[in-house]
Design a protein around this motif. Sequence first.
Motif, PDB file in Angstrom:
ATOM      1  N   VAL A 140       2.265   1.276  -8.817  1.00  0.00           N
ATOM      2  CA  VAL A 140       2.751   1.796  -7.540  1.00  0.00           C
ATOM      3  C   VAL A 140       3.742   2.927  -7.797  1.00  0.00           C
ATOM      4  O   VAL A 140       4.636   2.803  -8.650  1.00  0.00           O
ATOM      5  CB  VAL A 140       3.428   0.684  -6.713  1.00  0.00           C
ATOM      6  N   ARG A 141       3.574   4.027  -7.066  1.00  0.00           N
ATOM      7  CA  ARG A 141       4.515   5.152  -7.146  1.00  0.00           C
ATOM      8  C   ARG A 141       5.262   5.262  -5.826  1.00  0.00           C
ATOM      9  O   ARG A 141       4.658   5.233  -4.756  1.00  0.00           O
ATOM     10  CB  ARG A 141       3.755   6.443  -7.438  1.00  0.00           C
ATOM     11  N   ASP A 142       6.571   5.387  -5.910  1.00  0.00           N
ATOM     12  CA  ASP A 142       7.433   5.517  -4.742  1.00  0.00           C
ATOM     13  C   ASP A 142       7.703   7.001  -4.503  1.00  0.00           C
ATOM     14  O   ASP A 142       8.300   7.676  -5.350  1.00  0.00           O
ATOM     15  CB  ASP A 142       8.740   4.761  -5.004  1.00  0.00           C
ATOM     16  N   ALA A 143       7.248   7.529  -3.354  1.00  0.00           N
ATOM     17  CA  ALA A 143       7.481   8.927  -3.008  1.00  0.00           C
ATOM     18  C   ALA A 143       8.657   9.011  -2.043  1.00  0.00           C
ATOM     19  O   ALA A 143       8.529   8.664  -0.863  1.00  0.00           O
ATOM     20  CB  ALA A 143       6.232   9.550  -2.376  1.00  0.00           C
ATOM     21  N   ASP A 144       9.800   9.417  -2.557  1.00  0.00           N
ATOM     22  CA  ASP A 144      10.997   9.678  -1.749  1.00  0.00           C
ATOM     23  C   ASP A 144      11.500   8.455  -0.999  1.00  0.00           C
ATOM     24  O   ASP A 144      12.096   8.567   0.076  1.00  0.00           O
ATOM     25  CB  ASP A 144      10.730  10.829  -0.770  1.00  0.00           C
ATOM     26  N   GLY A 145      11.253   7.274  -1.546  1.00  0.00           N
ATOM     27  CA  GLY A 145      11.819   6.070  -0.963  1.00  0.00           C
ATOM     28  C   GLY A 145      11.262   5.673   0.380  1.00  0.00           C
ATOM     29  O   GLY A 145      11.895   4.919   1.123  1.00  0.00           O
ATOM     30  N   VAL A 146      10.036   6.159   0.683  1.00  0.00           N
ATOM     31  CA  VAL A 146       9.465   5.829   1.995  1.00  0.00           C
ATOM     32  C   VAL A 146       7.955   5.701   1.959  1.00  0.00           C
ATOM     33  O   VAL A 146       7.368   4.973   2.764  1.00  0.00           O
ATOM     34  CB  VAL A 146       9.883   6.884   3.041  1.00  0.00           C
ATOM     35  N   LEU A 147       7.289   6.358   1.021  1.00  0.00           N
ATOM     36  CA  LEU A 147       5.829   6.333   0.924  1.00  0.00           C
ATOM     37  C   LEU A 147       5.437   5.758  -0.430  1.00  0.00           C
ATOM     38  O   LEU A 147       5.910   6.223  -1.470  1.00  0.00           O
ATOM     39  CB  LEU A 147       5.271   7.756   1.070  1.00  0.00           C
ATOM     40  N   LEU A 148       4.584   4.727  -0.416  1.00  0.00           N
ATOM     41  CA  LEU A 148       4.126   4.082  -1.647  1.00  0.00           C
ATOM     42  C   LEU A 148       2.667   4.441  -1.882  1.00  0.00           C
ATOM     43  O   LEU A 148       1.857   4.392  -0.962  1.00  0.00           O
ATOM     44  CB  LEU A 148       4.287   2.564  -1.547  1.00  0.00           C
ATOM     45  N   VAL A 149       2.347   4.789  -3.124  1.00  0.00           N
ATOM     46  CA  VAL A 149       1.005   5.267  -3.448  1.00  0.00           C
ATOM     47  C   VAL A 149       0.528   4.640  -4.749  1.00  0.00           C
ATOM     48  O   VAL A 149       1.306   4.480  -5.701  1.00  0.00           O
ATOM     49  CB  VAL A 149       0.983   6.807  -3.613  1.00  0.00           C
ATOM     50  N   ALA A 150      -0.764   4.319  -4.800  1.00  0.00           N
ATOM     51  CA  ALA A 150      -1.396   3.882  -6.049  1.00  0.00           C
ATOM     52  C   ALA A 150      -2.855   4.306  -6.036  1.00  0.00           C
ATOM     53  O   ALA A 150      -3.505   4.278  -4.986  1.00  0.00           O
ATOM     54  CB  ALA A 150      -1.292   2.368  -6.226  1.00  0.00           C
ATOM     55  N   ARG A 151      -3.340   4.717  -7.182  1.00  0.00           N
ATOM     56  CA  ARG A 151      -4.765   5.010  -7.321  1.00  0.00           C
ATOM     57  C   ARG A 151      -5.504   3.720  -7.643  1.00  0.00           C
ATOM     58  O   ARG A 151      -5.115   2.976  -8.535  1.00  0.00           O
ATOM     59  CB  ARG A 151      -5.003   6.032  -8.437  1.00  0.00           C
ATOM     60  N   VAL A 152      -6.574   3.469  -6.903  1.00  0.00           N
ATOM     61  CA  VAL A 152      -7.344   2.244  -7.066  1.00  0.00           C
ATOM     62  C   VAL A 152      -8.820   2.614  -7.130  1.00  0.00           C
ATOM     63  O   VAL A 152      -9.335   3.294  -6.234  1.00  0.00           O
ATOM     64  CB  VAL A 152      -7.105   1.262  -5.902  1.00  0.00           C
ATOM     65  N   ALA A 153      -9.490   2.160  -8.171  1.00  0.00           N
ATOM     66  CA  ALA A 153     -10.916   2.436  -8.322  1.00  0.00           C
ATOM     67  C   ALA A 153     -11.718   1.390  -7.561  1.00  0.00           C
ATOM     68  O   ALA A 153     -11.797   0.228  -7.974  1.00  0.00           O
ATOM     69  CB  ALA A 153     -11.311   2.426  -9.801  1.00  0.00           C
ATOM     70  N   ASP A 154     -12.284   1.787  -6.415  1.00  0.00           N
ATOM     71  CA  ASP A 154     -13.173   0.956  -5.616  1.00  0.00           C
ATOM     72  C   ASP A 154     -12.636  -0.461  -5.405  1.00  0.00           C
ATOM     73  O   ASP A 154     -13.176  -1.435  -5.935  1.00  0.00           O
ATOM     74  CB  ASP A 154     -14.555   0.895  -6.298  1.00  0.00           C
ATOM     75  N   PRO A 155     -11.575  -0.609  -4.605  1.00  0.00           N
ATOM     76  CA  PRO A 155     -10.989  -1.934  -4.426  1.00  0.00           C
ATOM     77  C   PRO A 155     -11.848  -2.894  -3.605  1.00  0.00           C
ATOM     78  O   PRO A 155     -11.702  -4.108  -3.715  1.00  0.00           O
ATOM     79  CB  PRO A 155      -9.682  -1.627  -3.699  1.00  0.00           C
ATOM     80  N   GLY A 156     -12.698  -2.355  -2.746  1.00  0.00           N
ATOM     81  CA  GLY A 156     -13.519  -3.216  -1.903  1.00  0.00           C
ATOM     82  C   GLY A 156     -12.844  -3.488  -0.573  1.00  0.00           C
ATOM     83  O   GLY A 156     -11.618  -3.543  -0.477  1.00  0.00           O
ATOM     84  N   ALA A 157     -13.663  -3.682   0.466  1.00  0.00           N
ATOM     85  CA  ALA A 157     -13.138  -3.870   1.823  1.00  0.00           C
ATOM     86  C   ALA A 157     -12.294  -5.128   1.940  1.00  0.00           C
ATOM     87  O   ALA A 157     -11.286  -5.149   2.646  1.00  0.00           O
ATOM     88  CB  ALA A 157     -14.293  -3.905   2.821  1.00  0.00           C
ATOM     89  N   GLY A 158     -12.699  -6.186   1.259  1.00  0.00           N
ATOM     90  CA  GLY A 158     -11.961  -7.441   1.349  1.00  0.00           C
ATOM     91  C   GLY A 158     -10.540  -7.313   0.846  1.00  0.00           C
ATOM     92  O   GLY A 158      -9.585  -7.811   1.479  1.00  0.00           O
ATOM     93  N   TRP A 159     -10.372  -6.610  -0.264  1.00  0.00           N
ATOM     94  CA  TRP A 159      -9.030  -6.409  -0.827  1.00  0.00           C
ATOM     95  C   TRP A 159      -8.183  -5.591   0.125  1.00  0.00           C
ATOM     96  O   TRP A 159      -7.019  -5.913   0.380  1.00  0.00           O
ATOM     97  CB  TRP A 159      -9.150  -5.728  -2.189  1.00  0.00           C
ATOM     98  N   LEU A 160      -8.744  -4.513   0.665  1.00  0.00           N
ATOM     99  CA  LEU A 160      -8.004  -3.672   1.595  1.00  0.00           C
ATOM    100  C   LEU A 160      -7.641  -4.428   2.872  1.00  0.00           C
ATOM    101  O   LEU A 160      -6.553  -4.270   3.417  1.00  0.00           O
ATOM    102  CB  LEU A 160      -8.820  -2.424   1.944  1.00  0.00           C
ATOM    103  N   ASP A 161      -8.572  -5.238   3.355  1.00  0.00           N
ATOM    104  CA  ASP A 161      -8.302  -6.029   4.554  1.00  0.00           C
ATOM    105  C   ASP A 161      -7.127  -6.981   4.331  1.00  0.00           C
ATOM    106  O   ASP A 161      -6.252  -7.135   5.200  1.00  0.00           O
ATOM    107  CB  ASP A 161      -9.537  -6.825   4.966  1.00  0.00           C
TER     108      ASP A 161
END
Length: 268
Positions: A140-161
Amino acid sequence: MSTLVATDLDRTLVHSARAAGPDVPGDVLCLERRRGVPTAMLTRRTAATLVELARRTTWVPATTRSVAEFRRLGLGRALGTTPRHAVCASGGVLLVDGAPDPAWDARVRHLLAGGASVAEAADLFARHLARLDSGTAEPVRDADGVLLVARVADPGAGWLDDLTADCEVRGWRVATHGAKVHLLPAGLDKSVAVAEVRERVVAARLLAAGDSPLDADLLLAADAGVQPADGALHAAGWRAGHVAVTRGVGLAAGEEIAAWLLARAAQV
């Protein structure tokens, strides 16, 4: 009639070498390189159009980039003009004359107070990422203490849900763009920060441009907008009657978007 023009940057006006498209229209200005490869560039025609756009309107770059990533582009050096306002971290930071605006920072802190803290959201995000196969996700990368970002290779709908459900009860929301998964405080997006600028400059009209799901709220809030034909929003079937679609892709779409905005700005 005063006009505010809010534009996303990456894959809207500026493009990496990978996203430049099959036809590079004329000379190109490189704004950023990584390991010698251009990761942000635009054509000289796009640059010239943006200079004229900034002269005629209030032009506000509205990006998902962190403040440091935005500054790395050096728009002022490349264009010879520096927008007074810029929205970074998908609305989490409002720059005024290059510095974070204290009043906006206070508003974001108030918004964060209504839900889980950034640290709690980051911990939740990390726990969900740990459920995925090893090597399929970045930290996880924290952008300016308000936006969190991570690159994920094909997590699948279930994981996102599952992630979305856990975030919603904690006052956060999930947005995806390609391989990137973003977590933002609920109620925060580019359109909210742009609306603040619009109120400050007393703009009668709002024009907008963007390519990703993180730009959808901004495009919907605009009086008129434009999206690139090769954008993630367009690929997902997102359409709005007041939002045009480019004919070209890549750098050619960037030129078309800048020209479209300048032409609409001239209309009263």
